[in-house]
Design a protein around this motif. Structure first.
Motif, PDB file in Angstrom:
ATOM      1  N   PRO A  74      10.242   7.701   0.969  1.00  0.00           N
ATOM      2  CA  PRO A  74      10.025   7.541   2.411  1.00  0.00           C
ATOM      3  C   PRO A  74       8.753   8.297   2.785  1.00  0.00           C
ATOM      4  CG  PRO A  74      11.788   9.110   1.997  1.00  0.00           C
ATOM      5  CD  PRO A  74      11.378   8.558   0.669  1.00  0.00           C
ATOM      6  N   LEU A  75       7.871   7.655   3.516  1.00  0.00           N
ATOM      7  CA  LEU A  75       6.577   8.250   3.844  1.00  0.00           C
ATOM      8  C   LEU A  75       6.379   8.308   5.352  1.00  0.00           C
ATOM      9  CD1 LEU A  75       4.409   6.165   1.345  1.00  0.00           C
ATOM     10  CD2 LEU A  75       5.156   8.533   1.043  1.00  0.00           C
ATOM     11  N   LYS A  76       5.537   9.244   5.771  1.00  0.00           N
ATOM     12  CA  LYS A  76       5.123   9.266   7.168  1.00  0.00           C
ATOM     13  C   LYS A  76       4.256   8.032   7.409  1.00  0.00           C
ATOM     14  CE  LYS A  76       5.239  14.234   7.691  1.00  0.00           C
ATOM     15  NZ  LYS A  76       4.487  15.445   8.020  1.00  0.00           N
ATOM     16  N   LYS A  77       4.212   7.596   8.668  1.00  0.00           N
ATOM     17  CA  LYS A  77       3.498   6.362   9.008  1.00  0.00           C
ATOM     18  C   LYS A  77       2.042   6.394   8.542  1.00  0.00           C
ATOM     19  CE  LYS A  77       2.379   3.357  12.880  1.00  0.00           C
ATOM     20  NZ  LYS A  77       2.494   3.143  14.328  1.00  0.00           N
ATOM     21  N   GLU A  78       1.349   7.518   8.761  1.00  0.00           N
ATOM     22  CA  GLU A  78      -0.062   7.611   8.396  1.00  0.00           C
ATOM     23  C   GLU A  78      -0.259   7.443   6.888  1.00  0.00           C
ATOM     24  OE1 GLU A  78       1.541  10.235  10.070  1.00  0.00           O
ATOM     25  OE2 GLU A  78       1.007   9.419  12.024  1.00  0.00           O
ATOM     26  N   GLN A  79       0.607   8.088   6.094  1.00  0.00           N
ATOM     27  CA  GLN A  79       0.512   7.979   4.635  1.00  0.00           C
ATOM     28  C   GLN A  79       0.835   6.558   4.181  1.00  0.00           C
ATOM     29  OE1 GLN A  79      -0.813   9.804   2.532  1.00  0.00           O
ATOM     30  NE2 GLN A  79       0.124   9.623   0.538  1.00  0.00           N
ATOM     31  N   PHE A  80       1.847   5.940   4.805  1.00  0.00           N
ATOM     32  CA  PHE A  80       2.199   4.568   4.463  1.00  0.00           C
ATOM     33  C   PHE A  80       1.022   3.629   4.717  1.00  0.00           C
ATOM     34  CE2 PHE A  80       3.661   0.359   5.670  1.00  0.00           C
ATOM     35  CZ  PHE A  80       4.440   0.022   4.582  1.00  0.00           C
ATOM     36  N   ILE A  81       0.392   3.761   5.878  1.00  0.00           N
ATOM     37  CA  ILE A  81      -0.743   2.894   6.226  1.00  0.00           C
ATOM     38  C   ILE A  81      -1.901   3.107   5.254  1.00  0.00           C
ATOM     39  CG2 ILE A  81      -2.501   2.477   7.993  1.00  0.00           C
ATOM     40  CD1 ILE A  81      -0.254   3.022  10.078  1.00  0.00           C
ATOM     41  N   ARG A  82      -2.162   4.352   4.893  1.00  0.00           N
ATOM     42  CA  ARG A  82      -3.253   4.642   3.963  1.00  0.00           C
ATOM     43  C   ARG A  82      -2.986   4.042   2.585  1.00  0.00           C
ATOM     44  NH1 ARG A  82      -5.301   8.242   0.589  1.00  0.00           N
ATOM     45  NH2 ARG A  82      -3.586   9.678   0.450  1.00  0.00           N
ATOM     46  N   LEU A  83      -1.760   4.228   2.060  1.00  0.00           N
ATOM     47  CA  LEU A  83      -1.427   3.671   0.743  1.00  0.00           C
ATOM     48  C   LEU A  83      -1.394   2.150   0.781  1.00  0.00           C
ATOM     49  CD1 LEU A  83       1.304   6.177  -0.484  1.00  0.00           C
ATOM     50  CD2 LEU A  83      -1.098   6.064  -1.159  1.00  0.00           C
ATOM     51  N   ARG A  84      -0.916   1.597   1.891  1.00  0.00           N
ATOM     52  CA  ARG A  84      -0.905   0.131   2.041  1.00  0.00           C
ATOM     53  C   ARG A  84      -2.328  -0.404   1.957  1.00  0.00           C
ATOM     54  NH1 ARG A  84       0.871  -1.885   7.702  1.00  0.00           N
ATOM     55  NH2 ARG A  84      -1.260  -1.249   8.113  1.00  0.00           N
TER      56      ARG A  84
END
Length: 96
Positions: A74-84
Motif C-alpha cells: 500500500p502506497l501513499k498517493k504521491e508515491q503511487f502516482i510517481r511509480l505509475r
C-alpha cells in the motif's frame, strides 16, 4: 528464464533484477554464513545459485525507486502516482 528457453528465446546476458535490500545482494555474492544468516529461506539459496551461475545479476535500487512496490505494497498517493509514471502508465483523466 527456463520457460523462455523452452519457447526458443536464447538468453544473451544476465537477467538484471533490481533489489532494495543491500544485505540480500551481499549474501548472494558471498556465501559466508554466520549466526544471522543460517536460517535463511530456501528462496534465498535458489537466488544465490542463480547469481553464482550468472543467470541473474542483482543491482541495488533505492526503495523510493522500487517499481515493484506498486504491485506489492500500500502506497501513499504521491508515491503511487510517481511509480505509475515510471511504468509508463497514465490515469484515465490524463488520456481524455
Amino acid at each position: 528464464m527456463r520457460l523462455l528457453e523452452k519457447l526458443g528465446h536464447k538468453r544473451e546476458e544476465n537477467n538484471l533484477m533490481y533489489c532494495d535490500n543491500s544485505s540480500t545482494i551481499q549474501l548472494s555474492k558471498h556465501s559466508v554464513f554466520h549466526g544471522k544468516s543460517k536460517h535463511i529461506d530456501v528462496k534465498f539459496h535458489f537466488l544465490r545459485d542463480l547469481v553464482n551461475e550468472g543467470i541473474v545479476k542483482l543491482k541495488y535500487c533505492n526503495t523510493q525507486n522500487q517499481i515493484a512496490d506498486i504491485m506489492t505494497k500500500p502506497l501513499k498517493k504521491e508515491q503511487f502516482i510517481r511509480l505509475r509514471g515510471m511504468l509508463g502508465l497514465m490515469s484515465a483523466r490524463e488520456i481524455s
